[in-house]
Design an enzyme around this catalytic site. Structure first.
Site, mmCIF file in Angstrom:
data_model
loop_
_atom_site.group_PDB
_atom_site.id
_atom_site.type_symbol
_atom_site.label_atom_id
_atom_site.label_comp_id
_atom_site.label_asym_id
_atom_site.label_seq_id
_atom_site.Cartn_x
_atom_site.Cartn_y
_atom_site.Cartn_z
ATOM 1 C CG ASP A 82 -1.512 0.974 1.464
ATOM 2 O OD1 ASP A 82 -3.095 0.699 0.595
ATOM 3 O OD2 ASP A 82 -1.718 1.733 1.501
ATOM 4 C CB ILE A 83 1.224 3.779 -2.457
ATOM 5 C CG1 ILE A 83 1.344 3.405 -3.600
ATOM 6 C CG2 ILE A 83 1.918 5.072 -2.472
ATOM 7 C CD1 ILE A 83 0.638 3.638 -4.648
ATOM 8 C CD GLU A 114 -4.164 2.949 -1.209
ATOM 9 O OE1 GLU A 114 -5.069 2.792 -2.023
ATOM 10 O OE2 GLU A 114 -3.474 4.113 -0.080
HETATM 11 N N1 LIG Z 1 -4.822 9.815 -7.966
HETATM 12 C C1 LIG Z 1 -6.004 8.595 -7.669
HETATM 13 N N2 LIG Z 1 -5.617 8.399 -6.412
HETATM 14 C C2 LIG Z 1 -6.763 7.097 -5.181
HETATM 15 C C3 LIG Z 1 -6.799 6.912 -6.656
HETATM 16 N N3 LIG Z 1 -7.351 5.122 -6.104
HETATM 17 C C4 LIG Z 1 -7.274 5.991 -4.783
HETATM 18 N N4 LIG Z 1 -7.135 6.735 -4.697
HETATM 19 C C5 LIG Z 1 -6.597 7.436 -3.812
HETATM 20 O O1 LIG Z 1 -5.532 7.444 -2.420
HETATM 21 C C6 LIG Z 1 -5.489 7.463 -0.874
HETATM 22 C C7 LIG Z 1 -6.279 6.493 -0.125
HETATM 23 O O2 LIG Z 1 -5.875 7.292 1.329
HETATM 24 P P1 LIG Z 1 -5.984 6.972 2.373
HETATM 25 O O3 LIG Z 1 -6.781 5.150 2.653
HETATM 26 O O4 LIG Z 1 -6.803 7.622 3.388
HETATM 27 O O5 LIG Z 1 -4.893 6.377 2.779
HETATM 28 P P2 LIG Z 1 -3.650 7.111 2.945
HETATM 29 O O6 LIG Z 1 -3.828 8.840 2.480
HETATM 30 O O7 LIG Z 1 -3.121 6.767 1.541
HETATM 31 O O8 LIG Z 1 -3.377 7.017 4.173
HETATM 32 P P3 LIG Z 1 -2.399 5.520 4.348
HETATM 33 O O9 LIG Z 1 -2.828 4.134 3.838
HETATM 34 O O10 LIG Z 1 -3.051 5.552 6.382
HETATM 35 O O11 LIG Z 1 -1.082 6.046 4.422
HETATM 36 C C8 LIG Z 1 -7.088 8.634 -1.223
HETATM 37 O O12 LIG Z 1 -7.247 9.748 -1.028
HETATM 38 C C9 LIG Z 1 -7.849 8.347 -2.536
HETATM 39 O O13 LIG Z 1 -8.671 9.149 -3.370
HETATM 40 C C10 LIG Z 1 -6.391 6.282 -8.151
HETATM 41 O O14 LIG Z 1 -6.728 5.772 -8.876
HETATM 42 N N5 LIG Z 1 -5.519 7.412 -7.966
#
Ligand SMILES: Nc1nc2c(ncn2[C@@H]2O[C@H](COP(=O)(O)OP(=O)(O)OP(=O)(O)O)[C@@H](O)[C@H]2O)c(=O)[nH]1
Length: 568
Positions: free
Chosen positions: A441-442, A484
């Site tokens: 996970d990013i 992500e």
């Molecule tokens: N640009 C883009 N953003 C994405 C995509 N899928 C998910 N996201 C974003 O990834 C973010 C995931 O956020 P969170 O689940 O809160 O987690 P985080 O910000 O990575 O924090 P941690 O995982 O706790 O480190 C969200 O803001 C989603 O909108 C995608 O396909 N493209």
């Protein structure tokens, strides 16, 4: 003298003659059936016998029956026939018992007419005026020129010895001597006298010799010595000097086989194969004349003699100038005429077979064409079906691929990964290998989006996916599991190797520099949870249990500060 145009009277005469002939014909046509209906009773008396020994009688009978058959009178009950058999038993013996026999036999029958066939029978009847009173008497006579009956109608067939001799130099111009064969009987001497008289007019061109006092042996022996340039004129003789009796037809056959010269005659019955023929009295036509008399028609007595030749003798003696009216006997039939019916039947069969074969060929050709058309149609159909199947298969594959591929990164999606985990778990159990799963996970990705925009976020996700995919072995599989979040599957890999690989991957991603929209660079970190499944574990893993354990490890990595690998 130039030909003259017919006068008016002459024309009228011609018309009247035709009219008269027409009326006569109609009367005759009416008369024939009425004759049968009235059933006239007619007795025909023959001088000759009726058995096969008499060739002449056979021909007379043939002519009579043919003519009666032609008039449809064959079965008429009113025709009676009696025979003297004069040739075989002798004139006197034949005559002796005939009168009482006829009186006794025909006591109850009243004849309308009596017809005698020739001299013996004619003389018998003529000498007995009281026999069969009231019956008309008809006397056919072709052998006694000097005799004519007074008590009835006589039909004298004129023996034209002038013509019978005259035909010899005409058809055989090289003949210089004619040997006339007869016998010493009174009747024959009468004929020979007529022959001598007729021969007189040919004495300059022909020498005549008369053999009428020889035994049969002498006759055959002398005939054998005759050389070309001679001819025989055979009269119908029944006796030789010794009194021996033979039929003229047998004498003719023997002579034909013995001599080297042509044999001419005045009797149709003597014209057997090998005998040249000549101007002869026709027994068959005498029979037809008797039939005419029997039917009360005028017989054609003048037409009884005529030219008759044997085809074989014409060839053998190179006879020429044969009169065109001559009847030719024993002419070999052409192969075509001989087998006419067979040829016609064969031809008809060939035509029918040809039609059948043509019909069969046409039907087979049309069947073949239909089959070819069907075959082509089937091939085209099969080709179309194959094409459609291939297209469908390609579409299915594409659909399948679409359904299991992440559109943004091009790697497998959650569905494909779930299927793959199940397959690899199965393989791991079968081949007793460990299977490791990494959940990636990013970190703080929300910030990337917020700071650099959603499109830059997308580019970052793609860059991470490529880094992960290129950092693994070919038998490993990477998938984008969620936004992500990525899941990596490593077959035949235990937890330690997987953890090391995870560490390496984490470092790879941390080294990435992703271009932002404003010329800046984006850097990222990832957190990884590693879980491994072992086939000999107490409780075997399912896809969800393995995922769940990796997720827990990831949660721990996040909780511990991110940018790290946690194994469990
Ligand atoms: N640009 C883009 N953003 C994405 C995509 N899928 C998910 N996201 C974003 O990834 C973010 C995931 O956020 P969170 O689940 O809160 O987690 P985080 O910000 O990575 O924090 P941690 O995982 O706790 O480190 C969200 O803001 C989603 O909108 C995608 O396909 N493209």
């Amino acid at each position: 003298m130039p030909p003259t145009m017919p006068t008016r009277d002459h024309q009228l005469e011609i018309v009247l003659r035709h009219l008269w002939r027409g009326l006569l014909l109609i009367a005759m046509l009416i008369a024939a059936p009425s004759w049968a209906a009235q059933e006239r009773k007619v007795l025909v008396l023959y001088s000759l016998g009726s058995d096969s020994a008499s060739a002449w009688q056979g021909l007379v009978q043939k002519g009579l029956t043919a003519e009666l058959a032609r008039r449809d009178l064959t079965s008429a009950l009113g025709i009676f026939e009696e025979r003297f058999d004069a040739v075989r038993v002798g004139d006197q013996q034949a005559l002796a018992s005939m009168e009482p026999y006829l009186r006794a036999k025909y006591a109850g029958i009243k004849f309308d007419a009596i017809i005698t066939e020739s001299y013996v029978a004619g003389r018998f009847l003529s000498d007995r005026p009281e026999l069969f009173p009231g019956a008309q008497r008809h006397y056919v006579n072709y052998d006694r020129m000097g005799w004519a009956p007074t008590d009835g109608k006589g039909y004298l067939v004129q023996a034209d010895f002038g013509r019978t001799i005259g035909i010899v130099p005409r058809v055989a111009p090289k003949v210089r001597k004619v040997v006339v064969i007869g016998d010493g009987t009174e009747r024959m001497q009468e004929s020979l006298a007529a022959v001598r008289k007729a021969a007189d007019q040919y004495r300059r061109e022909l020498a005549f010799e008369y053999w009428d006092n020889l035994s049969y042996a002498e006759m055959y022996s002398q005939a054998a010595q005759l050389r070309p340039g001679s001819a025989i004129f055979l009269l119908p003789t029944y006796h030789d000097r010794t009194g021996e009796r033979r039929r003229p037809v047998d004498i003719a056959r023997k002579l034909a086989a013995t001599t080297q010269v042509p044999i001419f005659t005045n009797w149709a019955a003597v014209v057997v194969p090998g005998v040249a023929g000549g101007y002869v009295v026709s027994a068959e036509r005498i029979g037809r004349a008797i039939a005419d008399i029997l039917m009360q028609r005028q017989p054609d007595i003048g037409g009884i003699p005529g030219y008759l030749f044997d085809h074989g003798a014409i060839q053998r003696f190179h006879l020429q100038n044969i009169p065109p009216t001559a009847q030719i006997l024993n002419r070999p039939q052409s192969i075509f005429r001989q087998y006419l019916w067979q040829i016609l039947a064969g031809g008809a069969l060939i035509v029918v077979e040809g039609i059948l074969i043509s019909a069969l060929v046409v039907s087979l050709r049309s069947r073949r064409q239909t089959l070819c058309a069907l075959h082509d149609e089937r091939n085209q159909l099969e080709e179309r079906v194959l094409q459609r199947t291939l297209e469908l298969s390609a579409a299915n594959t594409k659909l399948e691929q679409l359904a299991t591929t992440d559109p943004l990164t091009g790697i497998g999606n959650r569905r494909r990964m779930t299927e793959q985990i199940n397959k690899e778990l199965e393989r791991s159990r079968r081949f007793r290998h460990p299977l490791s799963l990494l959940m990636v996970d990013i970190d703080h990705f929300k910030n990337v989006n917020d700071l650099h925009g959603h499109e830059a976020g997308d580019r970052a996700i793609v860059a991470v996916s490529r880094a992960l995919a290129s950092g693994m072995r070919s038998i490993d599989m990477a998938s984008r599991f969620g936004g992500e979040e990525f899941v990596l599957l490593m077959p035949e890999t235990d937890i330690d190797v997987a953890s090391s690989a995870a560490e390496r991957l984490r470092a790879d991603v941390a080294a990435l520099r992703i271009a932002g929209d404003k010329g800046d660079e984006i850097t990222l970190t990832i957190s990884i949870g590693v879980a491994a499944s072992y086939p000999d574990a107490a409780s075997p893993d399912s896809a969800s249990s393995l995922l769940s354990r990796a997720d827990k490890a990831l949660y721990q990595a996040k909780h511990a500060g991110r940018d790290r690998v946690v194994s469990c």
